[in-house]
Motif scaffolding. Sequence first.
Motif, PDB file in Angstrom:
ATOM      1  N   VAL A   1       0.835  -1.205   0.000  1.00 58.81           N
ATOM      2  CA  VAL A   1       0.000   0.000   0.000  1.00 58.81           C
ATOM      3  C   VAL A   1       0.867   1.252   0.000  1.00 58.81           C
ATOM      4  N   ILE A   2       1.943   1.239   0.779  1.00 60.32           N
ATOM      5  CA  ILE A   2       2.824   2.412   0.826  1.00 60.32           C
ATOM      6  C   ILE A   2       3.532   2.615  -0.514  1.00 60.32           C
ATOM      7  N   ILE A   3       4.155   1.548  -1.029  1.00 58.72           N
ATOM      8  CA  ILE A   3       4.902   1.676  -2.292  1.00 58.72           C
ATOM      9  C   ILE A   3       3.952   1.985  -3.451  1.00 58.72           C
ATOM     10  N   GLY A   4       2.940   1.146  -3.611  1.00 59.37           N
ATOM     11  CA  GLY A   4       2.015   1.342  -4.713  1.00 59.37           C
ATOM     12  C   GLY A   4       1.210   2.618  -4.587  1.00 59.37           C
TER      13      GLY A   4
ATOM     14  N   GLY B   1      11.152 -11.476   7.276  1.00 61.48           N
ATOM     15  CA  GLY B   1      11.415 -10.257   6.524  1.00 61.48           C
ATOM     16  C   GLY B   1      11.725 -10.517   5.062  1.00 61.48           C
ATOM     17  N   LYS B   2      12.440 -11.598   4.761  1.00 53.95           N
ATOM     18  CA  LYS B   2      12.736 -11.927   3.365  1.00 53.95           C
ATOM     19  C   LYS B   2      11.462 -12.215   2.580  1.00 53.95           C
ATOM     20  N   VAL B   3      10.551 -12.974   3.200  1.00 56.03           N
ATOM     21  CA  VAL B   3       9.307 -13.305   2.510  1.00 56.03           C
ATOM     22  C   VAL B   3       8.467 -12.042   2.300  1.00 56.03           C
ATOM     23  N   VAL B   4       8.416 -11.182   3.325  1.00 53.28           N
ATOM     24  CA  VAL B   4       7.680  -9.919   3.195  1.00 53.28           C
ATOM     25  C   VAL B   4       8.282  -9.074   2.081  1.00 53.28           C
ATOM     26  N   LEU B   5       9.591  -9.001   2.037  1.00 47.99           N
ATOM     27  CA  LEU B   5      10.274  -8.180   1.032  1.00 47.99           C
ATOM     28  C   LEU B   5       9.970  -8.657  -0.383  1.00 47.99           C
ATOM     29  N   VAL B   6      10.082  -9.956  -0.616  1.00 49.26           N
ATOM     30  CA  VAL B   6       9.892 -10.457  -1.972  1.00 49.26           C
ATOM     31  C   VAL B   6       8.439 -10.319  -2.407  1.00 49.26           C
ATOM     32  N   LEU B   7       7.491 -10.552  -1.496  1.00 46.49           N
ATOM     33  CA  LEU B   7       6.079 -10.401  -1.853  1.00 46.49           C
ATOM     34  C   LEU B   7       5.721  -8.936  -2.077  1.00 46.49           C
ATOM     35  N   ALA B   8       6.345  -8.042  -1.312  1.00 50.30           N
ATOM     36  CA  ALA B   8       6.079  -6.613  -1.495  1.00 50.30           C
ATOM     37  C   ALA B   8       6.672  -6.105  -2.805  1.00 50.30           C
ATOM     38  N   VAL B   9       7.871  -6.580  -3.155  1.00 51.83           N
ATOM     39  CA  VAL B   9       8.532  -6.123  -4.384  1.00 51.83           C
ATOM     40  C   VAL B   9       7.713  -6.479  -5.618  1.00 51.83           C
ATOM     41  N   PHE B  10       7.092  -7.670  -5.601  1.00 47.06           N
ATOM     42  CA  PHE B  10       6.337  -8.106  -6.766  1.00 47.06           C
ATOM     43  C   PHE B  10       4.825  -7.943  -6.598  1.00 47.06           C
ATOM     44  N   GLY B  11       4.382  -7.379  -5.472  1.00 44.55           N
ATOM     45  CA  GLY B  11       2.955  -7.246  -5.235  1.00 44.55           C
ATOM     46  C   GLY B  11       2.408  -5.833  -5.306  1.00 44.55           C
TER      47      GLY B  11
ATOM     48  N   ILE C   1      -1.637  -2.303  -6.696  1.00 39.59           N
ATOM     49  CA  ILE C   1      -2.071  -1.140  -5.914  1.00 39.59           C
ATOM     50  C   ILE C   1      -1.715   0.151  -6.644  1.00 39.59           C
ATOM     51  N   ALA C   2      -0.546   0.203  -7.279  1.00 38.56           N
ATOM     52  CA  ALA C   2      -0.134   1.418  -8.002  1.00 38.56           C
ATOM     53  C   ALA C   2      -1.085   1.723  -9.152  1.00 38.56           C
ATOM     54  N   ARG C   3      -1.442   0.714  -9.915  1.00 42.17           N
ATOM     55  CA  ARG C   3      -2.381   0.929 -11.022  1.00 42.17           C
ATOM     56  C   ARG C   3      -3.742   1.396 -10.523  1.00 42.17           C
ATOM     57  N   LEU C   4      -4.215   0.752  -9.457  1.00 44.68           N
ATOM     58  CA  LEU C   4      -5.530   1.111  -8.932  1.00 44.68           C
ATOM     59  C   LEU C   4      -5.530   2.527  -8.374  1.00 44.68           C
ATOM     60  N   MET C   5      -4.484   2.890  -7.631  1.00 45.35           N
ATOM     61  CA  MET C   5      -4.397   4.230  -7.066  1.00 45.35           C
ATOM     62  C   MET C   5      -4.280   5.274  -8.171  1.00 45.35           C
ATOM     63  N   ARG C   6      -3.519   4.990  -9.193  1.00 47.61           N
ATOM     64  CA  ARG C   6      -3.379   5.939 -10.314  1.00 47.61           C
ATOM     65  C   ARG C   6      -4.727   6.210 -10.970  1.00 47.61           C
ATOM     66  N   SER C   7      -5.482   5.155 -11.242  1.00 44.14           N
ATOM     67  CA  SER C   7      -6.784   5.352 -11.880  1.00 44.14           C
ATOM     68  C   SER C   7      -7.758   6.085 -10.967  1.00 44.14           C
TER      69      SER C   7
END
Length: 310
Positions: free
Chosen positions: A116-119, A173-183, A187-193
Amino acid sequence: MTEASTIAVSAETGAAPGEAGDAPRSLASDAWRSLKKNPIFWVSVILIALFVLMAAWPSLFTHTDPNAAVLKDARVPPNANAWFGRDIQGYDIYSRTIYGARASILVGVFTTIATVIIGGVLGVAAGFYGGWLDAILSRVTDIFFAIPLLLGGILFMSVFANDANTPYFVVVGKVVLVLAVFGWPTIARLMRSSVMQVKPNDYVQAARALGASPWRIIRSHVLPNALAPVIVISTINLGVFIAAEAALSFLGIGLTPPAVSWGVSISDALIALRTTPHILFFPSLFLSLAVLAFIMLGDAVRDAFDPKSR
């Protein structure tokens, strides 16, 4: 308006005297009124509250050490001493199922917050400013969006594998990082629209005309009106991330021992699936209920925020 006419209007609208029967309500208040009447919402909330309680205070549900192996009782079926039985190494399945909620919920919650923060930041910047910034961010989003979540997770976790000495929070933390990087691209597309739909509205243009800064316009006018779809999808994604963590752990490259999670328990159970299916049943049941609860909550929130569904 006289006092008599005010009382008459109040009687017609069902409001108490002195209250405005046609007082405007916000989208959030309308959504909450709809959610309170939805039984699916309350079922999902109760299940989520139970799983969060299990993750935060597992000692409320069991006093058995999840890492205490009793080899002489290996593969014992459910009984009075071990409610869910024991696995092939003699671990208490009930205790490991309870303690497994912590890692799975942590991965789901922190991955959702990170996406949510990144996207959200990238989507707001692309939708609000437009132009060359929108073009660059959109192409970057397309690149990450083209990589499937599980495939990216498999590649990342295979390169940066864990071992028995890796600390618990580093594993999570590794699992959170990898899922966040590709997830985050969803959210970015939805927020942009959403931002692009809100930006042309009159109240945003009025704020611009009055000389409000871009940050003030985004904070006070754009975000409050563009955030609802992101909240809905993020709630559903939380369940998806829990399932993705279980899939990576099932493959032996996600959460690994000494971390305890539902995915790790499911992976360990496959060895004895034919002879002792109860080892697989209980962690799978809890995983399915957790994912279902978050998806049901997301569906209920989506219906509440969608005026067409009411």
